[in-house]
Design an enzyme around this catalytic site. Structure first.
Site, PDB file in Angstrom:
ATOM      1  N   GLU A  36      -8.388 -28.661 -30.376  1.00 38.89           N
ATOM      2  CA  GLU A  36      -8.354 -30.095 -30.813  1.00 38.89           C
ATOM      3  C   GLU A  36      -8.319 -30.817 -29.885  1.00 38.89           C
ATOM      4  OE1 GLU A  36      -5.732 -28.645 -34.874  1.00 38.89           O
ATOM      5  OE2 GLU A  36      -4.897 -28.678 -32.970  1.00 38.89           O
TER       6      GLU A  36
ATOM      7  N   CYS B  42      -7.132 -37.455 -25.589  1.00 35.06           N
ATOM      8  CA  CYS B  42      -6.457 -36.426 -25.089  1.00 35.06           C
ATOM      9  C   CYS B  42      -7.123 -35.165 -25.244  1.00 35.06           C
ATOM     10  CB  CYS B  42      -5.075 -36.271 -25.950  1.00 35.06           C
ATOM     11  SG  CYS B  42      -3.879 -34.868 -25.376  1.00 35.06           S
TER      12      CYS B  42
ATOM     13  N   CYS C  29      -3.189 -20.845 -24.401  1.00 34.22           N
ATOM     14  CA  CYS C  29      -2.517 -20.988 -23.204  1.00 34.22           C
ATOM     15  C   CYS C  29      -1.740 -19.672 -22.458  1.00 34.22           C
ATOM     16  CB  CYS C  29      -1.366 -22.005 -23.085  1.00 34.22           C
ATOM     17  SG  CYS C  29      -0.847 -22.771 -21.596  1.00 34.22           S
TER      18      CYS C  29
ATOM     19  N   CYS D 193       5.978 -22.089 -22.539  1.00 34.63           N
ATOM     20  CA  CYS D 193       6.696 -23.224 -22.471  1.00 34.63           C
ATOM     21  C   CYS D 193       7.442 -22.943 -24.076  1.00 34.63           C
ATOM     22  CB  CYS D 193       6.175 -24.370 -22.308  1.00 34.63           C
ATOM     23  SG  CYS D 193       5.412 -24.373 -20.729  1.00 34.63           S
TER      24      CYS D 193
ATOM     25  N   CYS E 236       6.932 -25.755 -26.849  1.00 35.92           N
ATOM     26  CA  CYS E 236       5.419 -26.066 -27.087  1.00 35.92           C
ATOM     27  C   CYS E 236       4.658 -25.084 -28.023  1.00 35.92           C
ATOM     28  CB  CYS E 236       4.586 -25.866 -25.740  1.00 35.92           C
ATOM     29  SG  CYS E 236       2.702 -26.307 -25.972  1.00 35.92           S
TER      30      CYS E 236
ATOM     31  N   CYS F  25       2.134 -34.637 -29.111  1.00 35.36           N
ATOM     32  CA  CYS F  25       2.088 -33.702 -27.840  1.00 35.36           C
ATOM     33  C   CYS F  25       2.895 -32.392 -28.420  1.00 35.36           C
ATOM     34  CB  CYS F  25       2.958 -34.231 -26.856  1.00 35.36           C
ATOM     35  SG  CYS F  25       2.527 -35.750 -26.186  1.00 35.36           S
TER      36      CYS F  25
HETATM   37  N1  SAH Z   1      -0.443 -27.543 -20.096  1.00 33.10           N
HETATM   38  C1  SAH Z   1      -0.220 -29.003 -19.547  1.00 33.10           C
HETATM   39  C2  SAH Z   1      -0.790 -29.954 -20.380  1.00 33.10           C
HETATM   40  C3  SAH Z   1      -0.703 -29.948 -21.926  1.00 33.10           C
HETATM   41  S1  SAH Z   1       0.777 -30.249 -22.839  1.00 33.10           S
HETATM   42  C4  SAH Z   1       1.151 -29.137 -19.457  1.00 33.10           C
HETATM   43  O1  SAH Z   1       1.759 -28.433 -19.850  1.00 33.10           O
HETATM   44  O2  SAH Z   1       1.479 -30.111 -18.714  1.00 33.10           O
HETATM   45  C5  SAH Z   1       0.895 -32.014 -22.424  1.00 33.10           C
HETATM   46  C6  SAH Z   1       2.589 -32.227 -22.495  1.00 33.10           C
HETATM   47  O3  SAH Z   1       3.379 -32.230 -23.664  1.00 33.10           O
HETATM   48  C7  SAH Z   1       3.217 -31.663 -21.410  1.00 33.10           C
HETATM   49  O4  SAH Z   1       3.954 -32.259 -20.836  1.00 33.10           O
HETATM   50  C8  SAH Z   1       4.091 -30.566 -22.177  1.00 33.10           C
HETATM   51  O5  SAH Z   1       5.176 -30.277 -21.761  1.00 33.10           O
HETATM   52  C9  SAH Z   1       4.377 -31.752 -23.471  1.00 33.10           C
HETATM   53  N2  SAH Z   1       4.750 -31.104 -24.763  1.00 33.10           N
HETATM   54  C10 SAH Z   1       4.398 -29.793 -25.181  1.00 33.10           C
HETATM   55  N3  SAH Z   1       5.203 -29.530 -26.334  1.00 33.10           N
HETATM   56  C11 SAH Z   1       5.684 -30.560 -26.845  1.00 33.10           C
HETATM   57  C12 SAH Z   1       6.515 -30.942 -27.850  1.00 33.10           C
HETATM   58  N4  SAH Z   1       6.596 -30.192 -28.945  1.00 33.10           N
HETATM   59  N5  SAH Z   1       7.162 -31.935 -28.030  1.00 33.10           N
HETATM   60  C13 SAH Z   1       6.784 -33.220 -27.044  1.00 33.10           C
HETATM   61  N6  SAH Z   1       6.043 -32.717 -25.831  1.00 33.10           N
HETATM   62  C14 SAH Z   1       5.724 -31.627 -25.790  1.00 33.10           C
HETATM   63 FE1  SF4 Z   2       0.693 -24.270 -21.897  1.00 32.16          FE
HETATM   64 FE2  SF4 Z   2       2.168 -25.768 -23.583  1.00 32.16          FE
HETATM   65 FE3  SF4 Z   2       3.209 -25.150 -21.537  1.00 32.16          FE
HETATM   66 FE4  SF4 Z   2       1.454 -26.799 -21.354  1.00 32.16          FE
HETATM   67  S1  SF4 Z   2       3.496 -27.059 -22.502  1.00 32.16           S
HETATM   68  S2  SF4 Z   2       1.453 -25.123 -20.144  1.00 32.16           S
HETATM   69  S3  SF4 Z   2      -0.091 -26.301 -23.056  1.00 32.16           S
HETATM   70  S4  SF4 Z   2       2.506 -23.654 -23.221  1.00 32.16           S
END
Ligand code: SAH
Ligand code: SF4
Length: 389
Positions: free
Chosen positions: A113, A126, A133, A137, A140, A365
């Site tokens: 996406e 974006c 991944c 996290c 996420c 995000c």
């Molecule tokens: N993997 C990379 C980039 C993609 S995530 C990273 O983790 O930085 C882009 C941003 O969205 C990151 O800061 C991530 O922590 C945040 N993010 C992920 N899940 C989210 C959620 N459910 N609500 C708000 N931000 C989120």
């Molecule tokens: Fe991967 Fe989501 Fe963590 Fe970014 S925030 S490193 S996309 S698991």
């Protein structure tokens, strides 16, 4: 929300050229080599790369026949030997706020996406760097998917090409950047960009090439969860702006939210940020901080955050948590977010709260992929979702 299944102009994809090397995504050097291998004299090769590059990246052509300053014979050779391919748009959804989410199909039938976010005087794309991944996290949704594979440089650049196709932003005639619909890129889609380093570097060099898409390095932000050994390397070899997914102010909490912290803790991460700042002439690093109710959003946490950032040119981007089905967290209340932001701001750091965009199409995000997965699990919903509104 409106949803387009597949409109005819979106289907104006290049002829099927399965198996031929794709010129999109090749670096200038790789393209030059490929041309020489196919009989273009060495002395001419650089000039030919320049011509083709400009057709691909300034004019967005998808057919060799359009390369009118190249002889007919050479165009024929190109068409026999190479392809010009973008990822295929499966669906495009447009949010009530104008955010566009593209579901793209790439080789192997995988899907990624890409989200376009229009703002006043600019527009941000974006983009994703991986399918899924490797990291997990806990807030996420992408993190609940295992890694399927890294995207190729072609697939990363291809996301930009597809968006420009859809925005009608070819050919590039006008002034650079300021007036562009697609003026900025954030590497904040699916995946951890630094775990796909080489392809990402090549793709960003293509996006920054002044004779092509020509985005300034200051208009590209790479977001990492904290792959410490590769942060400085990114500063040296890619050189875009940096964003760090910090999200917590103690190792205890960060271990839980961003498990890569167990490998490289907050102190190691911030050290690498200081080095990055030196490399990038003290351009500010963005620290992303997802606001999770009762987890990391206290005033005490805000005060610790300010201390941690001491000496780093920084701004803080507060991201209200975007929920997804089954998520174990809640979004912080608005007054909590404001109180947190106030403390950070009074300490001298910009602390904008990121307005969730495209929530109605699950494009915000951390929500990426969820709908796709849901659809996969339920074919009836997939059929409904693919029906034009
Ligand atoms: N993997 C990379 C980039 C993609 S995530 C990273 O983790 O930085 C882009 C941003 O969205 C990151 O800061 C991530 O922590 C945040 N993010 C992920 N899940 C989210 C959620 N459910 N609500 C708000 N931000 C989120
Ligand atoms: Fe991967 Fe989501 Fe963590 Fe970014 S925030 S490193 S996309 S698991």
């Amino acid at each position: 929300m409106t949803q387009t299944a597949i409109t005819p102009d979106l289907m104006a994809l290049p002829r099927k050229t399965a198996g031929l090397p794709n010129l999109i995504g090749m670096t200038r050097d790789q393209m030059r080599e490929a041309f020489i291998e196919r009989g273009i004299p060495e002395k001419q090769a650089k000039m030919r790369v320049g011509q083709v590059w400009s057709w691909l990246y300034c004019w967005g052509v998808t057919d060799f026949a359009e390369m009118t300053n190249v002889s007919k014979d050479l165009r024929k050779m190109f068409a026999a030997e190479f392809s010009i391919e973008r990822p295929e748009i499966v669906t495009k959804q447009v949010s009530a706020d104008g955010t566009r989410k593209y579901l793209l199909r790439i080789e192997g039938g995988h899907e990624v996406e890409t989200v376009y976010i229009p703002e006043e005087n600019r527009g941000t794309l974006c983009i994703s760097s991986q399918v899924g991944c490797t990291l997990t996290c806990t807030f996420c949704h992408t993190g609940t998917q295992t890694l399927v594979r890294n995207l190729t440089a072609a697939e990363i650049v291809g996301q930009i090409m597809v968006a420009r196709d859809d925005l009608g932003e070819w050919p590039e005639r006008g002034p650079k950047n300021e007036t562009r619909l697609l003026s900025n890129i954030v590497l904040m889609g699916m995946g951890e960009p630094l775990y796909n380093f080489d392809n990402l570097r090549d793709a960003m060099h293509i996006a920054m090439d002044p004779e092509g898409i020509s985005l300034s390095r200051r208009r590209i932000t790479l977001s990492t969860s904290g792959v410490v050994p590769l942060i400085e390397k990114a500063g040296e070899e890619i050189g875009t702006l940096l964003a760090i997914s910090l999200h917590a102010t103690t190792d205890n909490v960060r271990d839980r939210l961003v498990p890569i912290n167990k490998k490289w803790n907050i102190e190691a991460l911030l050290d690498s940020c200081r080095n990055y700042a030196r490399l990038s002439n003290a351009e500010r690093i963005t620290f992303e901080y997802v606001m999770l109710k009762g987890v990391n959003d206290s005033d005490a946490a805000a005060k610790r955050l300010v201390k941690l950032l001491d000496g780093i040119p920084a701004k803080v981007n507060l991201i209200p948590f975007n929920p997804w089905p089954g998520a174990p967290y809640e979004r912080s209340d608005w007054d909590r977010i404001e109180s947190f932001a106030g403390i950070v701001m009074r300490a001298g750091y910009a602390s904008p709260v990121r307005r969730p965009r495209g929530e109605d199409i699950m494009a915000a995000c951390g929500q990426l992929k969820s709908e796709t997965e849901r659809k996969r699990k339920n074919p009836r919903m997939a059929a409904q979702a693919a029906t034009p509104a």
